[in-house]
Design an enzyme around this catalytic site. Structure first.
Site, PDB file in Angstrom:
ATOM      1  N   ASP A  99       2.498  -4.817  15.185  1.00 44.29           N
ATOM      2  CA  ASP A  99       1.344  -3.907  15.395  1.00 44.29           C
ATOM      3  C   ASP A  99       0.981  -3.602  16.970  1.00 44.29           C
ATOM      4  O   ASP A  99       0.933  -4.763  17.701  1.00 44.29           O
ATOM      5  CB  ASP A  99       0.238  -4.578  14.768  1.00 44.29           C
ATOM      6  CG  ASP A  99       0.024  -4.876  13.223  1.00 44.29           C
ATOM      7  OD1 ASP A  99       1.008  -4.283  12.603  1.00 44.29           O
ATOM      8  OD2 ASP A  99      -0.785  -5.282  12.565  1.00 44.29           O
ATOM      9  N   ASP A 112      -5.275   1.225   1.647  1.00 44.66           N
ATOM     10  CA  ASP A 112      -5.820  -0.059   1.918  1.00 44.66           C
ATOM     11  C   ASP A 112      -7.194  -0.272   0.968  1.00 44.66           C
ATOM     12  O   ASP A 112      -7.860   0.757   0.745  1.00 44.66           O
ATOM     13  CB  ASP A 112      -6.511  -0.092   3.391  1.00 44.66           C
ATOM     14  CG  ASP A 112      -5.175   0.267   4.460  1.00 44.66           C
ATOM     15  OD1 ASP A 112      -4.025  -0.233   4.086  1.00 44.66           O
ATOM     16  OD2 ASP A 112      -5.692   1.016   5.469  1.00 44.66           O
TER      17      ASP A 112
END
Length: 247
Positions: free
Chosen positions: A8, A131
């Site tokens: 990330d 998500d």
């Protein structure tokens, strides 16, 4: 079962967030390309990159770090990227730069026509990131909850030619609480697109559970905080998954 280390990226650094909160970022490396090399050396067969700044602003940010990662390992294993990918030009540019897959998240939910066009133009390279919290889809870096049921939305994508769907339970991400196996399997069973699990992977028991449902259409899992905190040894986990897969 493919275990996919996550890198990330925030402000050019490799970080982990808690539940998507940009203010709760732990920096794990200031050299993302070296981190990519580390995971490949540990036996990774694919890498999962997230442009966190890009996800929040809707266009690519951490480009130098991403290109450095591709230059370092892109010839050896596939690299996939999500975050800030909301138009065809961006997809084309990233694929030309050497990415194997691009992940479309918010844009797939808000603009299905764009997803359809992307699959038509770049077939085999498009992954959708869904998500969800309590079965409902979230968008915009998890800041907005929609009324869409995950399975309903995912089934609509079957005809488009989506390569796979990364399903993240955002209630568990970065919390080391274990993968939501039931929700992941339920989604995988409801359609023909392979599912990659994400959010909450914490230990070998999770790997055992995931390998047990591989036949249901769960083809991989994103490995995040657990492999950075040391709760899970990546090389041992991938070797364990391979052994289970061979049985």
């Amino acid at each position: 079962m493919l275990l996919i280390p996550a890198i990330d990226l925030k402000d050019g650094q490799c970080v982990r967030l808690k539940q998507g909160d940009m203010d709760q970022a732990t920096v794990f490396s200031e050299d993302p390309a070296a981190m990519a090399r580390h995971w490949v050396n540990q036996g990774a067969r694919r890498l999962h990159l997230v442009d966190l700044n890009g996800a929040f602003v809707g266009k690519p940010r951490n480009e130098a770090a991403i290109k450095a990662i591709i230059a370092e390992v892109g010839d050896e294993i596939p690299v996939q990227l999500g975050g800030g990918i909301r138009d065809l030009n961006t997809i084309e540019r990233w694929l030309d730069d050497g990415l194997s897959y691009v992940i479309i998240g918010t844009a797939a939910v808000k603009n299905p026509g764009f997803l359809k066009d992307a699959c038509a133009a770049f077939g085999g390279h498009i992954i959708v990131g869904l998500d969800a919290k309590d079965g409902k889809v979230a968008t915009d870096g998890w800041s907005k909850l929609t009324g869409h049921e995950v399975a309903d939305l995912a089934r609509k994508y079957e005809d488009y030619g989506v390569e796979s769907i990364i399903y993240t339970d955002i209630g568990r991400d970065g919390m080391l609480q274990g993968i939501n196996i039931d929700a992941t399997v339920k989604l995988a069973r409801s359609m023909s697109i392979p599912v990659i699990a994400s959010g909450g992977l914490s230990n070998m028991a999770d790997i055992d559970q995931l390998c047990a449902v591989e036949g249901e259409g769960v083809e991989g899992v994103i490995c995040g905080r657990a492999i950075y905190s040391g709760d899970l040894n990546f090389a041992a986990a991938q070797a364990h998954a391979d052994k289970l897969g061979a049985e």
